[in-house]
Write an enzyme that holds these catalytic residues in place. Structure first.
Site, short mmCIF file in Angstrom:
data_model
loop_
_atom_site.label_atom_id
_atom_site.label_comp_id
_atom_site.label_asym_id
_atom_site.label_seq_id
_atom_site.Cartn_x
_atom_site.Cartn_y
_atom_site.Cartn_z
N CYS A 10 5.16 1.19 2.19
CA CYS A 10 3.96 0.96 3.00
C CYS A 10 4.42 0.21 4.24
CB CYS A 10 2.92 0.15 2.24
SG CYS A 10 1.52 -0.35 3.28
N CYS A 22 1.68 -2.61 5.55
CA CYS A 22 1.47 -3.87 4.79
C CYS A 22 2.28 -3.79 3.51
CB CYS A 22 -0.01 -4.13 4.53
SG CYS A 22 -0.98 -2.69 4.05
N SER A 23 1.64 -3.69 2.36
CA SER A 23 2.41 -3.58 1.12
C SER A 23 1.59 -2.87 0.06
CB SER A 23 2.84 -4.97 0.63
OG SER A 23 1.71 -5.81 0.46
N CYS A 24 0.88 -1.79 0.45
CA CYS A 24 0.06 -1.04 -0.50
C CYS A 24 0.91 -0.56 -1.67
CB CYS A 24 -0.59 0.15 0.21
SG CYS A 24 -1.78 -0.37 1.46
#
Lengths: 223, 109
Positions: A127, A130-132
């Site tokens: 991702c 962000c950090s999905c």
């Protein structure tokens, strides 16, 4: 330099049998992350919500317990079932949420999308924004998944990143990166390794690692 | 492979297999600071629709206290790495799939 760094000295604070021996480890550093601005803000919000009777401390604790109980073992069960049952694999690839529900795994609001590694395609998830991450299936993501280095390099030089994970692919395999930018969350269905013929789902699940379900590694029979 | 989603793609105008351009910059925004889900590195690039995912609330307004309506059709679009990075050193058929909302895409035809 911290007060105890590097000194061979007698000391009276609790190393049991180690008293009088050289320091066996560097001094323990307190984790100061609870002092960050976001952590302070979250704590203030929690305390206000509890004070106003909107939530209770036990509800917060219970929710943390639920989040912490989720983890790669859940994804591993799904993958192991797909390896053993071709019809289940079809359902996992076409109706992933329902396929997880069959195993008692409730993905909640998550829209899962499953990508299958084959003899010709290796999938890898990142991702960049962000950090999905599919937290309801795999738990909290590893720190490296959230790092700027992984997020920028996975789309720019995926083969180099894979090599740094110790993952070498045959020359005729395409690398397909999936940038998780919006509403889907991804699970890589890794390839079943040779030498695992006849293994039970439980035995297979034990070798299916978190990183293989992100596509950073392959599954090995001796994991 | 067809994938079934709970959310219908009622307003999808792009088809699987269609070649599409990603808009080179942000479309005009009528509200505050945009919360854009189209990564910068893919803006202005050309790919092919791989999957029509469904319709979702628009994050660009949803993130700013709005209702995210009308919903936006979302696609998984496939790009070739060598089209994104001129000096890409991997195999020529290495690819990257990205979720992109319809209002960021125009047909290349």
């Amino acid at each position: 330099m911290a007060p105890h760094d590097g000194h061979d000295h007698d000391h009276a604070h609790g190393h049991g049998e180690q008293h009088g021996q050289p320091h066996p480890h560097r001094p323990i550093q307190e984790d100061l992350s609870y002092r960050t601005e976001s952590a302070v803000r979250a704590r203030a919000l929690k305390e206000l919500l509890i004070e106003k009777g909107i939530i209770t401390a036990d509800e917060v604790r219970r929710q943390i317990e639920i989040v912490d109980a989720r983890g790669p073992h859940m994804g591993a069960r799904v993958v192991a079932r797909a390896w053993c049952d071709p019809e289940y694999k079809k359902r996992l690839l076409t109706t992933p949420n329902a396929a997880c529900a069959e195993l008692g795994i409730d993905l909640g609001e998550t829209h899962l999308f499953v990508v299958e590694n084959t003899a010709t395609v290796h999938n890898m998830i990142v991702c960049t924004l962000c950090s999905c991450y599919p937290k309801t299936l795999l738990g909290i993501p590893p720190d490296w998944y959230k790092s700027f280095a992984y997020r920028s390099r996975a789309v720019r030089e995926p083969r180099t990143v894979l090599a740094e994970f110790g993952t070498s692919l045959p020359d005729d395999v395409e690398v397909r990166v999936h940038d998780s930018t919006a509403d889907l969350r991804y699970l890589v269905l890794p390839r079943r390794p040779e030498g695992t013929e006849g293994w039970s789902e439980e035995r297979l699940a034990a070798i299916i690692s978190r990183d293989s379900m992100i596509g950073a590694t392959l599954v090995r029979p001796d994991a | 492979m067809s994938v079934t989603f709970a959310i219908p793609a009622e307003a999808a105008v792009l088809r699987v297999g269609q070649e599409v351009h990603v808009l080179p910059e942000a479309p005009p925004m009528s509200v505050g600071k945009p919360h854009i889900r189209t990564p910068f590195y893919i803006r202005g690039k050309t790919g092919v629709v791989a999957v029509a995912v469904g319709s979702f609330r628009n994050p660009e307004t949803l993130a700013l206290g709005g209702d995210g309506l009308p919903t936006q059709p979302l696609y998984r679009v496939r790009f070739m790495q060598r089209d994104i990075w001129p000096d890409y050193s991997g195999r020529p058929d290495d690819s990257i799939d990205i979720e992109i909302y319809q209002h960021w895409l125009v047909s290349a035809a």
